[in-house]
Design a protein around this motif. Structure first.
Motif, PDB file in Angstrom:
ATOM      1  N   PRO A 138       0.831  -1.206   0.000  1.00  0.00           N
ATOM      2  CA  PRO A 138       0.000   0.000   0.000  1.00  0.00           C
ATOM      3  C   PRO A 138       0.864   1.254   0.000  1.00  0.00           C
ATOM      4  CG  PRO A 138       0.080  -0.941   2.198  1.00  0.00           C
ATOM      5  CD  PRO A 138       0.827  -1.894   1.304  1.00  0.00           C
ATOM      6  N   GLN A 139       0.258   2.386  -0.360  1.00  0.00           N
ATOM      7  CA  GLN A 139       1.002   3.639  -0.443  1.00  0.00           C
ATOM      8  C   GLN A 139       0.272   4.755   0.294  1.00  0.00           C
ATOM      9  OE1 GLN A 139       0.679   3.647  -4.797  1.00  0.00           O
ATOM     10  NE2 GLN A 139      -0.397   5.614  -4.690  1.00  0.00           N
ATOM     11  N   THR A 141       0.774   8.582   0.044  1.00  0.00           N
ATOM     12  CA  THR A 141       1.522   9.652  -0.610  1.00  0.00           C
ATOM     13  C   THR A 141       1.210  10.999   0.039  1.00  0.00           C
ATOM     14  OG1 THR A 141      -0.249   9.775  -2.231  1.00  0.00           O
ATOM     15  CG2 THR A 141       1.676   8.503  -2.856  1.00  0.00           C
ATOM     16  N   GLU A 152       0.455  -1.849  11.289  1.00  0.00           N
ATOM     17  CA  GLU A 152      -0.005  -0.882  10.285  1.00  0.00           C
ATOM     18  C   GLU A 152       0.578   0.493  10.577  1.00  0.00           C
ATOM     19  OE1 GLU A 152      -4.342  -0.891  10.549  1.00  0.00           O
ATOM     20  OE2 GLU A 152      -4.234   0.833  11.882  1.00  0.00           O
ATOM     21  N   GLN A 154      -0.486   4.670  10.193  1.00  0.00           N
ATOM     22  CA  GLN A 154      -1.497   5.664   9.842  1.00  0.00           C
ATOM     23  C   GLN A 154      -0.792   6.851   9.199  1.00  0.00           C
ATOM     24  OE1 GLN A 154      -4.669   6.824  12.282  1.00  0.00           O
ATOM     25  NE2 GLN A 154      -5.438   4.743  12.439  1.00  0.00           N
ATOM     26  N   ARG A 157      -2.598  12.508   4.928  1.00  0.00           N
ATOM     27  CA  ARG A 157      -2.124  12.956   3.619  1.00  0.00           C
ATOM     28  C   ARG A 157      -2.667  14.342   3.270  1.00  0.00           C
ATOM     29  NH1 ARG A 157      -4.653  10.204  -0.532  1.00  0.00           N
ATOM     30  NH2 ARG A 157      -2.878  10.820  -1.788  1.00  0.00           N
ATOM     31  N   LEU A 163      -7.089  17.413   4.469  1.00  0.00           N
ATOM     32  CA  LEU A 163      -6.270  16.280   4.894  1.00  0.00           C
ATOM     33  C   LEU A 163      -7.100  15.005   4.908  1.00  0.00           C
ATOM     34  CD1 LEU A 163      -4.508  17.990   7.950  1.00  0.00           C
ATOM     35  CD2 LEU A 163      -3.446  17.442   5.758  1.00  0.00           C
ATOM     36  N   GLN A 164      -6.454  13.882   4.578  1.00  0.00           N
ATOM     37  CA  GLN A 164      -7.115  12.575   4.606  1.00  0.00           C
ATOM     38  C   GLN A 164      -6.213  11.612   5.380  1.00  0.00           C
ATOM     39  OE1 GLN A 164      -6.687   9.933   1.163  1.00  0.00           O
ATOM     40  NE2 GLN A 164      -8.909   9.800   1.053  1.00  0.00           N
ATOM     41  N   THR A 165      -6.802  10.815   6.258  1.00  0.00           N
ATOM     42  CA  THR A 165      -6.009   9.853   7.023  1.00  0.00           C
ATOM     43  C   THR A 165      -6.339   8.428   6.590  1.00  0.00           C
ATOM     44  OG1 THR A 165      -5.950  11.360   8.902  1.00  0.00           O
ATOM     45  CG2 THR A 165      -5.361   9.072   9.343  1.00  0.00           C
ATOM     46  N   LEU A 166      -5.284   7.654   6.300  1.00  0.00           N
ATOM     47  CA  LEU A 166      -5.433   6.260   5.886  1.00  0.00           C
ATOM     48  C   LEU A 166      -4.649   5.362   6.836  1.00  0.00           C
ATOM     49  CD1 LEU A 166      -4.633   6.557   2.056  1.00  0.00           C
ATOM     50  CD2 LEU A 166      -6.873   6.696   3.156  1.00  0.00           C
ATOM     51  N   ALA A 167      -5.105   4.124   6.978  1.00  0.00           N
ATOM     52  CA  ALA A 167      -4.313   3.113   7.674  1.00  0.00           C
ATOM     53  C   ALA A 167      -3.806   2.135   6.631  1.00  0.00           C
ATOM     54  CB  ALA A 167      -5.175   2.392   8.705  1.00  0.00           C
ATOM     55  N   LEU A 168      -2.491   1.927   6.603  1.00  0.00           N
ATOM     56  CA  LEU A 168      -1.875   1.027   5.620  1.00  0.00           C
ATOM     57  C   LEU A 168      -1.287  -0.175   6.328  1.00  0.00           C
ATOM     58  CD1 LEU A 168       0.286   3.663   3.681  1.00  0.00           C
ATOM     59  CD2 LEU A 168      -2.112   3.097   3.272  1.00  0.00           C
ATOM     60  N   LYS A 169      -1.482  -1.352   5.735  1.00  0.00           N
ATOM     61  CA  LYS A 169      -0.837  -2.554   6.269  1.00  0.00           C
ATOM     62  C   LYS A 169       0.655  -2.460   6.006  1.00  0.00           C
ATOM     63  CE  LYS A 169      -4.500  -5.969   6.032  1.00  0.00           C
ATOM     64  NZ  LYS A 169      -5.190  -6.902   5.125  1.00  0.00           N
TER      65      LYS A 169
ATOM     66  N   GLU B  71      -4.988   1.810  -4.174  1.00  0.00           N
ATOM     67  CA  GLU B  71      -4.827   0.377  -4.473  1.00  0.00           C
ATOM     68  C   GLU B  71      -6.031  -0.188  -5.226  1.00  0.00           C
ATOM     69  OE1 GLU B  71      -4.535   1.726  -1.439  1.00  0.00           O
ATOM     70  OE2 GLU B  71      -2.367   1.824  -1.156  1.00  0.00           O
ATOM     71  N   ASN B  97      -1.723  10.453  -7.349  1.00  0.00           N
ATOM     72  CA  ASN B  97      -1.580   9.324  -6.432  1.00  0.00           C
ATOM     73  C   ASN B  97      -1.752   7.990  -7.167  1.00  0.00           C
ATOM     74  OD1 ASN B  97      -1.383   8.062  -3.856  1.00  0.00           O
ATOM     75  ND2 ASN B  97      -3.611   7.971  -3.702  1.00  0.00           N
ATOM     76  N   ARG B 101       0.897   4.208 -10.216  1.00  0.00           N
ATOM     77  CA  ARG B 101       0.700   2.821  -9.798  1.00  0.00           C
ATOM     78  C   ARG B 101       0.244   1.987 -10.996  1.00  0.00           C
ATOM     79  NH1 ARG B 101       0.291   0.759  -4.209  1.00  0.00           N
ATOM     80  NH2 ARG B 101      -0.479  -1.336  -4.521  1.00  0.00           N
ATOM     81  N   LEU B 174      -5.317  -3.521   1.132  1.00  0.00           N
ATOM     82  CA  LEU B 174      -4.053  -3.128   1.765  1.00  0.00           C
ATOM     83  C   LEU B 174      -4.185  -1.860   2.590  1.00  0.00           C
ATOM     84  CD1 LEU B 174      -1.822  -3.664  -1.401  1.00  0.00           C
ATOM     85  CD2 LEU B 174      -1.734  -5.061   0.661  1.00  0.00           C
ATOM     86  N   SER B 175      -5.236  -1.070   2.290  1.00  0.00           N
ATOM     87  CA  SER B 175      -5.362   0.231   2.937  1.00  0.00           C
ATOM     88  C   SER B 175      -6.805   0.463   3.363  1.00  0.00           C
ATOM     89  CB  SER B 175      -4.921   1.330   1.976  1.00  0.00           C
ATOM     90  OG  SER B 175      -5.685   1.257   0.789  1.00  0.00           O
ATOM     91  N   ARG B 176      -6.971   1.316   4.353  1.00  0.00           N
ATOM     92  CA  ARG B 176      -8.296   1.565   4.915  1.00  0.00           C
ATOM     93  C   ARG B 176      -8.422   3.063   5.167  1.00  0.00           C
ATOM     94  NH1 ARG B 176      -9.069   1.367  10.474  1.00  0.00           N
ATOM     95  NH2 ARG B 176      -7.013   0.460  10.728  1.00  0.00           N
ATOM     96  N   VAL B 178      -9.512   6.162   7.205  1.00  0.00           N
ATOM     97  CA  VAL B 178      -9.735   6.401   8.632  1.00  0.00           C
ATOM     98  C   VAL B 178     -10.558   7.661   8.860  1.00  0.00           C
ATOM     99  CG1 VAL B 178      -8.596   6.865  10.855  1.00  0.00           C
ATOM    100  CG2 VAL B 178      -7.605   5.205   9.267  1.00  0.00           C
ATOM    101  N   GLY B 179     -10.232   8.723   8.144  1.00  0.00           N
ATOM    102  CA  GLY B 179     -10.994   9.959   8.327  1.00  0.00           C
ATOM    103  C   GLY B 179     -10.466  11.055   7.427  1.00  0.00           C
ATOM    104  N   GLU B 180     -11.199  12.178   7.404  1.00  0.00           N
ATOM    105  CA  GLU B 180     -10.697  13.310   6.641  1.00  0.00           C
ATOM    106  C   GLU B 180     -11.096  14.613   7.304  1.00  0.00           C
ATOM    107  OE1 GLU B 180     -12.241  12.835   2.708  1.00  0.00           O
ATOM    108  OE2 GLU B 180     -14.309  13.042   3.344  1.00  0.00           O
ATOM    109  N   ASN B 181     -10.338  15.637   6.982  1.00  0.00           N
ATOM    110  CA  ASN B 181     -10.588  16.949   7.536  1.00  0.00           C
ATOM    111  C   ASN B 181     -10.485  17.933   6.372  1.00  0.00           C
ATOM    112  OD1 ASN B 181     -10.818  19.221   9.049  1.00  0.00           O
ATOM    113  ND2 ASN B 181      -8.858  18.985  10.144  1.00  0.00           N
TER     114      ASN B 181
END
Lengths: 248, 310
Positions: A138-139, A141, A152, A154, A157, A163-169, B71, B97, B101, B174-176, B178-181
């Protein structure tokens, strides 16, 4: 967990670039070269993760001419543990770089690769994403914040509009944006210490990668110049001018 | 063959960036198809069907595309790639982004941020923050391209493309999200605004940005900022115009209290008309301004606002 930090040698961001008279490219002769600023942020972030005990070893890798050794030394002086120079003269495209980095990451069993989001010379913004694709990782960026959790990471981005928050394995790829951190200056004792840190020398061929560019650069030219216009005497006059040309 | 454009949208609505990327796609290959991948994205798909010059809209409506994660989006585009000789996306945060890929999986290079299509195989793109322009030829492989949206005009919205639903492809998981602002604003988006008024370090504080915002609201303009103003915490970072922020080219760009560092100029120098207000006569911003006003912005801005009101 081992972290791999690729670092690129580029024209220093304070230097005004000159296009060569024969339009073949930008003049690199006798120009100050530095570590790509986004890569410097990547090195800093790796060091902070190590200071927090989340990371065991930081490997700085550069793909470029002999001079790129200096770029690796910069990373080592900041706090990276060892370096790998993949020697290459001339242009190399992000896809070939990503293929070399895939081989290095696999060989080193890296758990995380932190890269600058783009190099300030070719402005491609591709290598991290390509490396993620080739590794099947996963990426995250354009990172503004990182937090390593259990298995994982967090990544917050910078995206259009906020802003966006992702959790990556993990293992994962992160590319840095400007506000992730402010890189430290290397202290003199650390600069001295960095001279003793090992740098392994390799070639693209060692990793079975063909570094030949696939795109053909036909020419490089100066952008169209803008001329400065008129000075106006007051804001009232300015508004009158803008109304006159019909933009407001 | 054909070209596929990856739509930028908010599920409910289509972003103007898509119509600009379509302009570039039409010059490269035909017919042109547009992929709208999202969740409850019928609104965006309906709008995309009106894009002039587009033959077909492909709609993948599934929860896994709700946040445009790289992904699953790359997997979906790869599942369609065989039908196209060119795949384009606007050079937005999403386009930048996702597309590399896709390119890597196809084992082809990407051509980033094109500003001109010279021929279906030859493109111009800025390097060194726009201080040089590179002309590149891409022959013999599938073209993967991001499009600098400030460099292309949008196609008209009077078309009538067919809309075809397509199935979601595998999610690599692979990715999840979580939230955004996201900063909500009544003002236009920086990248599509006709007028932008930007403030720099000269504004001195967050509160003083109100002087700029009042004028922006009078003009229907977007509010931008220099990196110095963002780093000083005057405005959120998504307002930043420059090499490392947004690249814009509005009809009118008003730079207030901005000296004009190379990195800022790289983000706005293609604006049609540039106005600079700065008390330092030697500020580099004046070298590219069509109209320059050497003045204290705390006097000039209220006067500017008053002059608008007459």
């Amino acid at each position: 967990m081992k972290v791999l930090v690729p670092v690129k040698r580029v024209i220093d961001f304070n230097v005004a670039v000159r296009v060569k008279a024969d339009r073949s490219g930008v003049d690199l002769a006798n120009v100050k070269m530095s570590i790509n600023p986004f890569d410097e942020i990547a090195v800093e972030e790796a060091i902070r993760l190590k200071e927090k005990g989340k990371v065991t070893e930081i490997i700085a890798v550069s793909i470029g001419p002999a001079g790129a050794t200096e770029t690796i030394r910069t990373a080592l002086a900041m706090g990276a543990d060892r370096g790998i120079l993949v020697k290459h003269e001339g242009e190399i495209e992000p896809l070939a770089v990503a293929k070399i980095l895939k081989a290095v990451a696999t060989e080193e069993q890296a758990g995380l690769v932190i890269l600058g989001k783009q190099a300030i010379d070719d402005d491609c913004n591709q290598t991290g994403q390509m490396l993620a694709a080739l590794l099947g990782w996963p990426q995250g960026t354009f990172a503004a914040k990182l937090e390593i959790g259990d298995g994982e990471i967090q990544v917050t981005r910078e995206v259009d509009g906020g802003l966006q928050t992702l959790a990556l394995k993990l293992p994962a790829i992160v590319t840095t944006d400007l506000r992730l951190n402010e890189p430290r200056y290397a202290s003199l004792p650390n600069i001295m210490k960095a001279r003793k840190k090992p740098i392994a020398e390799k070639s693209a061929g060692d990793y079975g990668v063909d570094p030949a560019p696939r795109l053909k650069v036909l020419e490089v030219t100066e952008p169209q110049k803008r001329r400065s216009g008129a000075k106006v005497g007051s804001a009232t006059e300015l508004v009158a001018h803008l109304r006159g040309v019909g933009v407001i | 063959m054909a070209a596929l454009v990856i739509a930028e949208h908010s599920n409910a609505a289509l972003d103007d960036a898509t119509a600009k990327a379509v302009t570039a796609a039409i010059q490269i290959s035909s017919p042109v198809h547009v992929l709208v991948a999202g969740s409850n994205c019928q609104g965006a798909a309906d709008a995309a069907a009106k894009l002039s010059g587009v033959e077909k809209i492909l709609v993948a409506d599934d929860a896994r595309y709700a946040h445009c994660l790289a992904e699953p989006m790359a997997e979906l585009i790869l599942s369609l790639a065989a039908n196209y000789d060119a795949i384009l996306a606007p050079a937005t945060a999403n386009g930048k982004n996702i597309l590399p890929r896709v390119a890597a999986k196809l084992d082809v290079p990407q051509i980033s941020e094109i500003i001109e299509v010279k021929s279906p195989d030859v493109f111009r793109r800025p390097i060194y923050a726009g201080n040089a322009i590179q002309t590149v030829e891409a022959k013999g492989f599938k073209k993967i391209i991001t499009v600098r949206i400030s460099a292309f005009a949008p196609v008209a919205m009077n078309g009538n493309a067919a809309v075809e639903k397509i199935a979601a492809s595998a999610d690599p998981g692979l990715s999840r999200f979580v939230g955004e602002n996201l900063s909500r604003s009544e003002r236009p988006e920086l990248t599509s605004a006709k007028i932008i008024i930007s403030g720099g370090r000269g504004l001195q504080s967050k509160e003083n940005f109100a002087l700029i915002e009042r004028i922006a609201d009078r003009l229907g303009a977007a509010v931008g900022a220099s990196r110095a103003a963002v780093d000083a915490g005057f405005v959120p970072n998504d307002r930043q115009v420059g090499q490392t922020g947004k690249v814009v080219a509005p009809e009118l760009y008003i730079a207030v209290g901005i000296s004009g560092a190379i990195q800022h100029l790289a983000g706005m120098k293609d604006s049609k008309i540039i106005v600079a207000i700065n008390k330092d006569e030697g500020a580099p911003i004046f070298t590219i301004a069509d109209y320059g006003l050497v003045a204290d912005l705390f006097e000039a801005l209220p006067e500017f606002e008053k002059a608008l009101g007459v």
